[in-house]
Design an enzyme around this catalytic site. Structure first.
Site, PDB file in Angstrom:
ATOM      1  N   HIS A 156      34.269  42.727  39.747  1.00  0.00           N
ATOM      2  CA  HIS A 156      33.500  41.493  39.951  1.00  0.00           C
ATOM      3  C   HIS A 156      32.501  41.254  38.778  1.00  0.00           C
ATOM      4  O   HIS A 156      32.460  40.240  38.236  1.00  0.00           O
ATOM      5  CB  HIS A 156      32.751  41.363  41.565  1.00  0.00           C
ATOM      6  CG  HIS A 156      33.747  41.684  42.621  1.00  0.00           C
ATOM      7  ND1 HIS A 156      34.263  40.750  43.365  1.00  0.00           N
ATOM      8  CD2 HIS A 156      34.234  42.889  43.000  1.00  0.00           C
ATOM      9  CE1 HIS A 156      34.892  41.256  44.195  1.00  0.00           C
ATOM     10  NE2 HIS A 156      34.996  42.467  44.081  1.00  0.00           N
ATOM     11  N   ASP A 197      47.001  38.391  45.092  1.00  0.00           N
ATOM     12  CA  ASP A 197      47.211  37.256  44.400  1.00  0.00           C
ATOM     13  C   ASP A 197      48.557  38.063  43.372  1.00  0.00           C
ATOM     14  O   ASP A 197      49.099  37.028  42.639  1.00  0.00           O
ATOM     15  CB  ASP A 197      46.229  36.890  43.438  1.00  0.00           C
ATOM     16  CG  ASP A 197      45.587  38.087  42.755  1.00  0.00           C
ATOM     17  OD1 ASP A 197      45.347  39.126  43.258  1.00  0.00           O
ATOM     18  OD2 ASP A 197      45.170  37.926  41.630  1.00  0.00           O
TER      19      ASP A 197
END
EC number: 2.4.1.120
Length: 496
Positions: free
Chosen positions: A23, A391
């Site tokens: 992140h 994903d």
């Protein structure tokens, strides 16, 4: 006599990141880019993660460092957990609601302090998806906000369509529904981002991503680590569903960050000495199979064995990243069979960007996480796709069927099968030898050229960054002090 006025302070943008390397890294890259264009950037995350950053970056809290035409500094807030409570910090179900409760208060206090004490009011807040509550803080304080989406635009569209019920998705009673979204290829039920599927065991991850989708209407810009030509159809389509210009592709973000001359950000906080490059220098061109499954995906040892013997049977040289497990999941470190070890090099870490740009690398056996996908595509490296979940399964569809730079080895963990060594060897031969290998490499090199054009001066990603900076009203600035001052902020919230 007319008084001489001070040069205006650059717009002050506060970036708030969820604590975690996957992140922090992309958001830091964005911060570095924005600073280089003349903005004042304050990068914020938790104090627990700040301790790791101080060790690797030797940073000083709240001290401005010049980057290009602007400035970058770091600030941290207490997450409210006991210092030794790493169990809670690695448990998303516990950490996420706790961080929202504490973080909203702490970020408001930080914004207030910069306005009242240093006279550097925050003009914009930018977050990454796991701290979507930052959008609520921005709304409460009447500050414009933006989000950095670190998956593909295709995955953004899938989550958006799922949340708003715009097309049919798999359900518990009809789990094999295929999904058709405008601007995208037909996705089979096991090709949509797997967290959306009702059979997924990762419901907590679905919820955290949907929380950001729910708040997209609060943002004036959605930055995406992609580039226009790579996902043109879905980028164009998604742009029609939002305010004009709200979708801002800025990728490949790692290549964009390299355009900044002065680098004060060592992005990988656990980066040791790289043992790979000298070894790669000694290998023939296009001879090495690079194997890495990221920092989160974990394969069973039995599958690692089959991949290893597949590599042996394909008679290829390998560079294989076998990581120490750092996530608190009590997973055993993978071990390769003895007879395989003499065929290549095994490392715990390497600079993937450098490895993929090395001429000795022939292909990349990858879990298809978005960072790895972007790095492979924009480095001109064909892939053997071994997605697991999230994903990754959708990214694999694009590499195999849309961009035509990869071959398939797995359909994801939902497939529930052990991929045998014979299949591994067959795919490796396919991507390294013969006509198919030549075609894959040709396609990969085409996308490498497209990526380089996007980040070049005047390219699509560069223009999108410039438009955002212009929107904030950045002007040429003089020296900015670390303490308080009487500068007047350039730009206005009204422009948003």
């Amino acid at each position: 006599m007319e008084l001489e006025s001070s040069p205006p302070l650059p717009p002050h943008v506060m970036l708030v990141s969820f604590p975690g390397q996957g992140h922090v890294n992309p958001l830091l890259r964005l911060g570095k880019l924005l600073a280089s264009k003349g903005l004042l950037i304050t990068f914020v995350t938790t104090e627990s993660w700040g301790k790791k950053m101080r060790i690797s970056n030797k940073i000083q809290d709240r001290v401005l460092k010049p980057v290009g035409k602007g400035y970058l500094r770091y600030d941290f807030f207490d997450d409210g957990l006991p210092e030794d409570d790493e169990a809670s910090r690695t448990n998303l179900t516990i950490l996420r609601p706790h961080l929202e409760l504490v973080g909203k208060r702490e970020i408001k206090n930080l914004v207030k302090r910069y306005k009242e004490v240093t006279k550097q009011p925050v003009t914009c807040l930018i977050n990454n998806p796991f701290v979507s509550w930052v959008c609520d803080v921005a709304e409460d304080l009447q500050i414009p906000c933006a989000v950095l989406w670190v998956q593909s635009c295709a995955c953004l569209a899938a989550y958006y369509y799922y949340h708003h019920n715009l097309v049919d998705f798999p359900t518990k009673t009809e789990p094999e529904i295929d999904v058709q979204i405008s601007g995208m290829p037909l996705l089979k039920h096991d090709e949509i981002p797997s967290f959306i599927h009702p059979s997924s065991p990762h419901s907590a991850l679905r919820e955290v991503i949907i929380d950001q989708i729910k708040r997209l209407h609060k943002t004036f810009s959605i930055f995406i680590d992609t580039f226009n030509s790579l996902e043109k159809d879905i980028i164009d389509h998604m742009s029609t569903l939002s305010l004009p210009g709200v979708i801002r592709p800025l990728g490949p973000l790692y290549k964009m960050a390299k355009t900044v001359a002065y680098d004060v950000v060592k992005v990988n906080i656990s980066e040791p000495t790289d043992p790979c490059m000298e070894w790669l220098d000694s290998q023939p061109v296009s001879s090495v199979v690079y194997i890495s499954f990221g920092t989160v995906a974990y394969l069973k040892q039995e599958q690692i064995d089959e991949i290893a013997y597949g590599v042996l049977n394909a008679d290829v040289t390998f560079l294989w990243v076998i990581r120490q497990q750092e996530l608190g999941f009590n997973k055993e470190k993978h071990v390769l069979p003895e007879e395989v070890k003499g065929k290549g090099k095994i490392v715990e870490w390497c600079s993937q960007e450098k490895v993929l740009s090395h001429p000795s690398v022939a292909c990349f056996v990858t879990h298809c996480g978005w960072n790895s996908t972007m790095e492979a595509v924009s480095s001109g490296v064909p892939t053997v796709c071994f997605p697991q979940w999230g994903d990754q399964v959708t990214d694999a569809v694009y590499m195999i069927d849309v961009w035509k730079t990869g071959v398939r080895l797995s359909r994801g963990e939902a497939e529930e099968r052990l991929v045998p060594r014979e299949e591994v060897a067959e795919r490796l031969r396919e991507v390294t030898k013969g006509e198919k290998a030549i075609e894959l490499k040709k396609n990969a090199l085409k996308w490498k050229e497209e990526a380089e054009a996007a980040v070049a001066r005047g390219g699509s990603s560069d223009r999108n960054l410039e438009k955002f900076v212009e929107k904030l009203g950045a002007k040429p600035v003089g020296k900015v002090q670390n303490g308080s001052h009487n500068h007047v902020l350039a730009g206005s919230i009204k422009s948003f």
